[in-house]
Design an enzyme around this catalytic site. Structure first.
Site, PDB file in Angstrom:
ATOM      1  N   GLU A  83      -1.464  -7.810   2.037  1.00 34.66           N
ATOM      2  CA  GLU A  83      -1.191  -6.380   1.980  1.00 34.66           C
ATOM      3  C   GLU A  83      -0.072  -5.981   2.930  1.00 34.66           C
ATOM      4  O   GLU A  83      -0.092  -6.342   4.111  1.00 34.66           O
ATOM      5  CB  GLU A  83      -2.436  -5.566   2.353  1.00 34.66           C
ATOM      6  CG  GLU A  83      -2.192  -4.057   2.205  1.00 34.66           C
ATOM      7  CD  GLU A  83      -3.246  -3.198   2.865  1.00 34.66           C
ATOM      8  OE1 GLU A  83      -3.391  -2.038   2.426  1.00 34.66           O
ATOM      9  OE2 GLU A  83      -3.910  -3.651   3.818  1.00 34.66           O
TER      10      GLU A  83
ATOM     11  N   ASP B 146       2.070   2.564   3.540  1.00 36.51           N
ATOM     12  CA  ASP B 146       1.246   3.748   3.324  1.00 36.51           C
ATOM     13  C   ASP B 146       1.270   4.678   4.528  1.00 36.51           C
ATOM     14  O   ASP B 146       1.406   5.897   4.391  1.00 36.51           O
ATOM     15  CB  ASP B 146      -0.189   3.290   3.032  1.00 36.51           C
ATOM     16  CG  ASP B 146      -1.135   4.439   2.776  1.00 36.51           C
ATOM     17  OD1 ASP B 146      -0.969   5.128   1.754  1.00 36.51           O
ATOM     18  OD2 ASP B 146      -2.045   4.653   3.598  1.00 36.51           O
TER      19      ASP B 146
ATOM     20  N   ASP C 288      -1.170   0.108  -4.751  1.00 39.97           N
ATOM     21  CA  ASP C 288      -2.479   0.678  -5.087  1.00 39.97           C
ATOM     22  C   ASP C 288      -2.398   2.142  -5.499  1.00 39.97           C
ATOM     23  O   ASP C 288      -3.264   2.646  -6.209  1.00 39.97           O
ATOM     24  CB  ASP C 288      -3.464   0.509  -3.930  1.00 39.97           C
ATOM     25  CG  ASP C 288      -2.921   1.014  -2.603  1.00 39.97           C
ATOM     26  OD1 ASP C 288      -1.730   1.355  -2.527  1.00 39.97           O
ATOM     27  OD2 ASP C 288      -3.700   1.037  -1.624  1.00 39.97           O
ATOM     28  N   HIS C 289      -1.352   2.826  -5.057  1.00 40.85           N
ATOM     29  CA  HIS C 289      -1.155   4.237  -5.386  1.00 40.85           C
ATOM     30  C   HIS C 289       0.201   4.660  -4.836  1.00 40.85           C
ATOM     31  O   HIS C 289       0.829   3.935  -4.069  1.00 40.85           O
ATOM     32  CB  HIS C 289      -2.253   5.115  -4.771  1.00 40.85           C
ATOM     33  CG  HIS C 289      -2.452   4.874  -3.306  1.00 40.85           C
ATOM     34  ND1 HIS C 289      -1.550   5.283  -2.340  1.00 40.85           N
ATOM     35  CD2 HIS C 289      -3.436   4.217  -2.623  1.00 40.85           C
ATOM     36  CE1 HIS C 289      -1.968   4.908  -1.147  1.00 40.85           C
ATOM     37  NE2 HIS C 289      -3.107   4.256  -1.286  1.00 40.85           N
TER      38      HIS C 289
ATOM     39  N   SER D  50      -7.273   4.530  -1.035  1.00 42.24           N
ATOM     40  CA  SER D  50      -7.073   3.081  -1.029  1.00 42.24           C
ATOM     41  C   SER D  50      -8.350   2.300  -1.307  1.00 42.24           C
ATOM     42  O   SER D  50      -8.292   1.192  -1.827  1.00 42.24           O
ATOM     43  CB  SER D  50      -6.481   2.632   0.312  1.00 42.24           C
ATOM     44  OG  SER D  50      -5.163   3.091   0.462  1.00 42.24           O
TER      45      SER D  50
ATOM     46  N   ASP E 171       0.826  -1.200   0.000  1.00 43.32           N
ATOM     47  CA  ASP E 171       0.000   0.000   0.000  1.00 43.32           C
ATOM     48  C   ASP E 171       0.867   1.259   0.000  1.00 43.32           C
ATOM     49  O   ASP E 171       1.668   1.478   0.908  1.00 43.32           O
ATOM     50  CB  ASP E 171      -0.918  -0.010   1.225  1.00 43.32           C
ATOM     51  CG  ASP E 171      -2.084   0.939   1.086  1.00 43.32           C
ATOM     52  OD1 ASP E 171      -1.852   2.123   0.785  1.00 43.32           O
ATOM     53  OD2 ASP E 171      -3.236   0.498   1.271  1.00 43.32           O
TER      54      ASP E 171
ATOM     55  N   THR F 100      -8.096  -1.776   2.183  1.00 46.35           N
ATOM     56  CA  THR F 100      -7.650  -2.765   1.203  1.00 46.35           C
ATOM     57  C   THR F 100      -8.223  -4.155   1.451  1.00 46.35           C
ATOM     58  O   THR F 100      -8.861  -4.723   0.559  1.00 46.35           O
ATOM     59  CB  THR F 100      -6.116  -2.793   1.118  1.00 46.35           C
ATOM     60  OG1 THR F 100      -5.651  -1.493   0.746  1.00 46.35           O
ATOM     61  CG2 THR F 100      -5.647  -3.799   0.087  1.00 46.35           C
TER      62      THR F 100
ATOM     63  N   HIS G  54      -1.644  10.919  -0.676  1.00 44.53           N
ATOM     64  CA  HIS G  54      -1.422  10.138  -1.889  1.00 44.53           C
ATOM     65  C   HIS G  54      -1.087  11.066  -3.051  1.00 44.53           C
ATOM     66  O   HIS G  54      -1.470  12.240  -3.066  1.00 44.53           O
ATOM     67  CB  HIS G  54      -2.673   9.339  -2.251  1.00 44.53           C
ATOM     68  CG  HIS G  54      -3.111   8.377  -1.205  1.00 44.53           C
ATOM     69  ND1 HIS G  54      -4.264   7.620  -1.303  1.00 44.53           N
ATOM     70  CD2 HIS G  54      -2.557   8.028  -0.014  1.00 44.53           C
ATOM     71  CE1 HIS G  54      -4.399   6.869  -0.233  1.00 44.53           C
ATOM     72  NE2 HIS G  54      -3.371   7.101   0.566  1.00 44.53           N
TER      73      HIS G  54
ATOM     74  N   HIS H 284       2.463   8.563   4.800  1.00 43.36           N
ATOM     75  CA  HIS H 284       1.652   9.685   5.274  1.00 43.36           C
ATOM     76  C   HIS H 284       2.414  10.496   6.328  1.00 43.36           C
ATOM     77  O   HIS H 284       2.293  11.717   6.401  1.00 43.36           O
ATOM     78  CB  HIS H 284       0.342   9.182   5.883  1.00 43.36           C
ATOM     79  CG  HIS H 284      -0.720   8.861   4.886  1.00 43.36           C
ATOM     80  ND1 HIS H 284      -1.271   9.815   4.060  1.00 43.36           N
ATOM     81  CD2 HIS H 284      -1.357   7.692   4.590  1.00 43.36           C
ATOM     82  CE1 HIS H 284      -2.195   9.254   3.289  1.00 43.36           C
ATOM     83  NE2 HIS H 284      -2.268   7.964   3.593  1.00 43.36           N
TER      84      HIS H 284
END
Length: 547
Positions: free
Chosen positions: A278, A283, A325-326, A90, A49, A158, A425, A287
């Site tokens: 995952e 992620d 995912d991004h 997400s 992620d 997710t 993101h 952040h």
């Protein structure tokens, strides 16, 4: 794959030209299109992620330039935009992988009502919010075992996208209930409090339900590790699990260990399996702009990749896909105002290599003792920083609970010449990684929805046929002549009521059951209520029960 796209065209894509352009980006290592020849029994989908190229570059340098396990599989790029935004969150990103359809930000595996991005066709108004069957749900209906492995709490976006349907990704209690009733064989990660009746607002005993239906439920990794059955929910933290650098003192398993266990259990099914894994907290570290957390989680994820890849290469029936995912954070090696000639590898890695805890791990160690001296001692011991300024000490003192990784991340990034453009993101393409025993893999620049199409093709799943008549809304039932009402007298347990003659059929939200008097029936899919639209969706086999 063409058949999948032609079928989807009738639902979403309104422009043949756009359809052709999308198809033209998808090429394969082999030109043979014999479906049976390229089919596999098992698919392992791995989602790091928020992982970017900068993340993998830093992780590779952290281990002296040694390649990552995933490196050999890199084969293309994935476009990640959602139905209504060039930058996805997400929930729709995972929805695209799970269903083959784009939805809007915050939505999980339901059709969007808002479409504004080029190439994403409008949805018929009657289908707004309608649940979309996922590859996991379809695989389960075809007799395959299914599994979810992660380090976040299990109702997080997710894992939730593969086994729940909602317009609010933050409605963890409803999502958790749907996931429990979706009969997933293996669930390993965090989030025990969401199934514990003593911690749920609705007091629903989801642990009891799981145990009554043959599941081994545990919060203890030792017990899970020694389990030899075929149905398990192992949740090793009340909420999210620790970052990998911080987990050892917590007694939590690594992502690689959970992956190994899931594969052991799922591979017992001769019909095969679908497993989603995952690396959830790459992620979160992004952040926070925390390079230590990034290294911690990318390396932990890559160890899980090695486990999955070793499993797949030991047999001829398993494909592995790795699909971020991004992007997140806009991380760069090198930052504004610093000459590239002054950045040596040692200066880039010096403090990151000295770090033995992430910022959240340091926060736990500090506790409430945030005196100047204790801050200096802890940061020196676990980060190797001996030159904290008074401003930095004050920033650590005043960091809100759960946010010290953001504060320390800035300090490490500055000393390591690492730049960040965002704490959110970003919208660039991500790297596609794939392994197939016959080298039948996607290449080039593809859309995230095409990842699902590819998985369905090699598994032999016609996801369109599952979705064609899977759900009926309360409005559609009324149009068929049924007397229907929604009972929302108990907000934590909305019910659909269908009256026919002297019988009343009660359909609770988030479950796959129908109650009529003393009788109880099972539905194919969980029932879903969308509060914002006042729409209740029920599995279409309800018609067979009330006929």
């Amino acid at each position: 794959m063409k058949n999948v796209f032609v079928k989807r065209k009738n639902i979403l894509i309104t422009s043949i030209l756009i359809l052709c352009l999308i198809l033209s980006t998808f090429a394969f290592a082999q030109q043979d299109t014999n479906d049976n020849e390229n089919r596999v029994k098992n698919v392992i989908l791995m989602i790091p992620d928020g992982m970017t190229i900068a993340h993998t570059t830093l992780a590779r340098w952290y281990q002296d330039g040694e390649p990552l396990a995933m490196d050999e599989l890199a084969c293309g790029l994935i476009r990640t935009y959602s139905a209504n935004n060039p930058i996805t969150d997400s929930a729709p990103a995972a929805t695209a992988y799970a269903t083959g359809f784009k939805t809007q930000n915050r939505y999980l595996s339901i059709y969007p009502e808002m479409v504004s991005m080029p190439g994403v066709g409008q949805v018929d108004e009657k289908d707004f919010y309608k649940p979309i069957i996922t590859v996991l749900e379809a695989a389960k209906k075809l007799g395959k075992s299914t599994g979810l492995v992660f380090t976040c709490q299990f109702p997080h976006a997710t894992p939730a996208a593969f086994a729940s349907h909602t317009d609010n990704r933050n409605d963890y209690e409803s999502i958790a209930e749907q996931m429990v009733y979706n009969n997933i064989d293996v669930v390993l990660g965090g989030g025990y409090k969401y199934i514990d009746k003593n911690q749920r607002k609705d007091k629903e005993d989801l642990v009891g339900y799981l145990r009554q239906n043959g599941y081994f439920v545990t919060t203890n990794w030792h017990d899970a590790k020694n389990y030899s059955g075929q149905k398990i929910w192992g949740l090793f933290a009340q909420d999210a699990m620790h970052y990998d650098f911080d987990r050892k003192d917590a007694g939590e398993p690594s992502l690689a260990e959970m992956t190994q266990k899931a594969l052991y259990i799922l591979s017992k099914n001769r019909n095969g399996f679908f497993l989603m894994i995952e690396g959830s907290e790459i992620d979160w570290a992004s952040h926070a702009n925390d390079p230590v957390g990034v290294v911690s989680e990318v390396l932990a994820f890559d160890k899980a990749v090695k486990v999955a890849l070793d499993f797949a290469k030991s047999r001829e029936d398993t494909a592995v896909l790795i699909v971020p995912d991004h992007n997140n954070g806009g991380m760069t090696l090198g930052t504004r105002g610093v000459s590239i000639d002054s950045i040596m590898l040692n200066s880039l890695l010096k403090y990151i290599r000295k770090a033995t805890r992430t910022g959240l791990g340091v926060e736990e160690l500090l506790g409430n003792n945030r005196t100047d001296e204790n801050i200096k001692k802890i940061v020196s011991k676990y980060y190797g920083i001996d030159d904290l300024t008074q401003d930095e000490i004050n920033a650590i003192k005043s960091a809100p609970q759960g946010k010290l990784n953001t504060v320390l991340g800035q300090m490490i990034s500055k000393r390591s010449y690492i730049g960040w453009t965002s704490d959110e993101h970003t919208g660039e393409e991500v790297v596609l990684y794939a392994y197939h025993p016959k080298n039948y893999i996607p290449r080039g620049v593809i859309d995230n929805t095409q990842v699902c199409d590819y998985m369905c093709e090699i598994l032999g799943i016609d996801l369109y046929s599952f979705n064609e008549n899977a759900y009926l809304s309360n409005i559609e039932l009324e149009e068929k002549g049924y007397q229907v009402s929604i009972d929302n007298s108990n907000p934590s347990n909305i019910q659909l009521l269908i009256n026919k003659g002297d019988k009343t059929y009660i359909i609770p939200q988030n479950k796959n059951i129908v109650i009529e008097g003393s009788n109880q029936y099972k539905l194919k899919f969980v029932s879903v209520y969308i509060p914002s639209a006042k729409k209740f969706f029920v599995s279409s086999d309800i018609l067979d029960i009330i006929k």
